[in-house]
Design an enzyme around this catalytic site. Structure first.
Site, short mmCIF file in Angstrom:
data_model
loop_
_atom_site.label_atom_id
_atom_site.label_comp_id
_atom_site.label_asym_id
_atom_site.label_seq_id
_atom_site.Cartn_x
_atom_site.Cartn_y
_atom_site.Cartn_z
N GLU A 1 0.87 -1.18 0.00
CA GLU A 1 0.00 0.00 0.00
C GLU A 1 0.90 1.23 0.00
O GLU A 1 1.88 1.28 0.75
CB GLU A 1 -0.89 -0.02 1.25
N GLU B 1 -2.51 11.82 3.03
CA GLU B 1 -3.37 11.29 4.08
C GLU B 1 -3.20 12.12 5.34
O GLU B 1 -2.11 12.53 5.69
CB GLU B 1 -3.00 9.83 4.39
#
Ligand SMILES: *[C@@H]1O[C@H](CO)[C@@H](O)[C@H](O)[C@H]1NC(C)=O
Ligand SMILES: *[C@@H]1O[C@H](CO)[C@@H](O)[C@H](O)[C@H]1NC(C)=O
Ligand SMILES: *[C@@H]1O[C@H](CO)[C@@H](O)[C@H](O)[C@H]1NC(C)=O
Ligand SMILES: *[C@@H]1O[C@H](CO)[C@@H](O)[C@H](O)[C@H]1NC(C)=O
Ligand SMILES: *[C@@H]1O[C@H](CO)[C@@H](O)[C@H](O)[C@H]1NC(C)=O
Length: 321
Positions: A137, A142
């Site tokens: 990932e 974020e």
């Protein structure tokens, strides 16, 4: 015209003989603008794997409720900001999309006008493989609750670590990417660039996030909207990009002690917005923009108006290979 074609053919042949000569050069692969997102991406409507106070809706519902709005030149994806919820409701309606296509080595550029803002928000633009965490990932953008950290992170299975000294402007928050030993934190890099996240990003008109994934490194870049150093190929969404002219990345993840071939497989692009959950929920009690009393879930249920700015406005997503 013929000469032009011959020239291209010869450049191509030279590139094959000496691949490193053209390191950093990529050609446009996919461009997603406005309605392209309705066919190039699917809406995910299963329960949030990170336990957020969110109810992801499918594309038909998102369009009907005006949560997803695709115009000629932008994609808006918002959370519901008018409905009071009770604890029996599944969560606040929001949107999570994922690309139909998968990518291995590539460059991706997100041109973002506005990102979800406010207490309890946890937006992300990232890439992930089919089998988690074995296929890897890469979180490009974020953060939670408008505050720290503005983070880029790799999440892998065992056996992938990052060196402590790297060519990057950001600061490493951990070197082990293995989700099993880091409580799913992975190996993150936070940035101190101004206007990189949340309210500051939005009031500055947004900007560009880019990621380059090769077989030997993953780099993440950011330029604010008015940044004088934004490369022309990024700014104009050109047909080719040359990452070797982009300067020092915000985050650099080299393969020094991580075999990329076994830790990173084909990834889909995901853009999502969740509320509370594992990360935003646990920082609710301390976040500046939050009331810091009561529970995060309760806040989401009872303050619809607080989510008026919890939306993405995306000008484009472009991939290059
Ligand atoms: C939202 O994005 C974050 C990105 O890191 C991810 O961990 C989380 O699983 C995502 N939630 C959903 C439901 O996609
Ligand atoms: C839907 O959302 C768009 C973008 O935010 C807005 O311009 C439009 O007025 C909305 N339409 C309705 C019917 O609410
Ligand atoms: C939501 O609830 C609050 C008080 O609990 C009330 O003031 C508000 O009008 C309600 N909003 C809607 C859209 O029903
Ligand atoms: C994240 O971005 C905000 C807004 O630009 C900034 O105030 C904050 O210091 C940043 N956090 C980190 C960890 O760099
Ligand atoms: C990193 O990439 C280089 C170049 O492809 C390769 O020779 C090296 O074995 C890789 N390192 C690891 C740990 O996989």
């Amino acid at each position: 015209m013929i000469h032009f074609v011959l020239l291209l053919v010869s450049i191509y042949s030279v590139a094959n003989l000496f691949p490193s000569c053209l390191a950093g050069h990529y050609n446009a692969a996919d461009t997603y603008v406005g309605k392209d997102f309705l066919t190039g991406f699917t809406h995910f409507s299963d329960p949030d794997p990170t336990h957020g106070r969110v109810n992801y809706v499918d594309q038909a519902t998102a369009l009907r409720l005006n949560l997803t709005v695709a115009t000629a030149d932008s994609l808006i994806m918002r959370a519901d900001y008018t409905t009071n919820l009770t604890s029996k409701d599944p969560g606040r309606n929001a949107v999570r999309i994922e690309s139909v296509k998968s990518y291995t080595t590539h460059v991706i550029i997100f041109d973002i006008n506005h990102m979800p803002q406010g207490c309890a928000t946890w937006p992300a633009a990232w890439e992930v493989g089919g089998k988690w965490p074995d296929e890897g990932e890469v979180d490009i953008l974020e953060g939670v609750n408008d505050n720290i950290p503005n983070q880029s992170t790799l999440h892998t299975n065992a056996g992938c670590t990052m060196p402590s000294t790297r060519q990057q402007t950001g600061t490493s928050t951990g070197t082990d990417c293995n989700v099993a030993t880091t409580g799913n934190s992975g190996c993150g890099v936070v940035s101190n660039k101004p206007n990189i996240y949340g309210k500051a990003f939005n009031s500055n008109g947004g900007g560009w996030y880019a990621m380059e994934r090769t077989s030997t490194f993953i780099n993440v870049y950011f330029w604010a909207r008015n940044d004088a150093s934004v490369p022309t190929d990024v700014k104009t969404g050109g047909n080719t990009v040359d990452t070797s002219a982009w300067g020092t990345p915000v985050a650099n993840f080299p393969n020094t002690s991580c075999d990329f071939a076994s830790h990173f497989k084909a990834h889909k692009i995901i853009i999502n917005l969740t509320f509370c959950g594992d990360w935003a929920g646990s920082s609710f009690a301390t976040a500046e923009v939050c009331p810091r009393i009561g529970s995060c879930d309760d806040y989401v249920d009872k303050n619809p108006g607080a989510f008026q700015n919890a939306y993405w406005d995306i000008a484009s997503v472009r991939t290059y290979t």
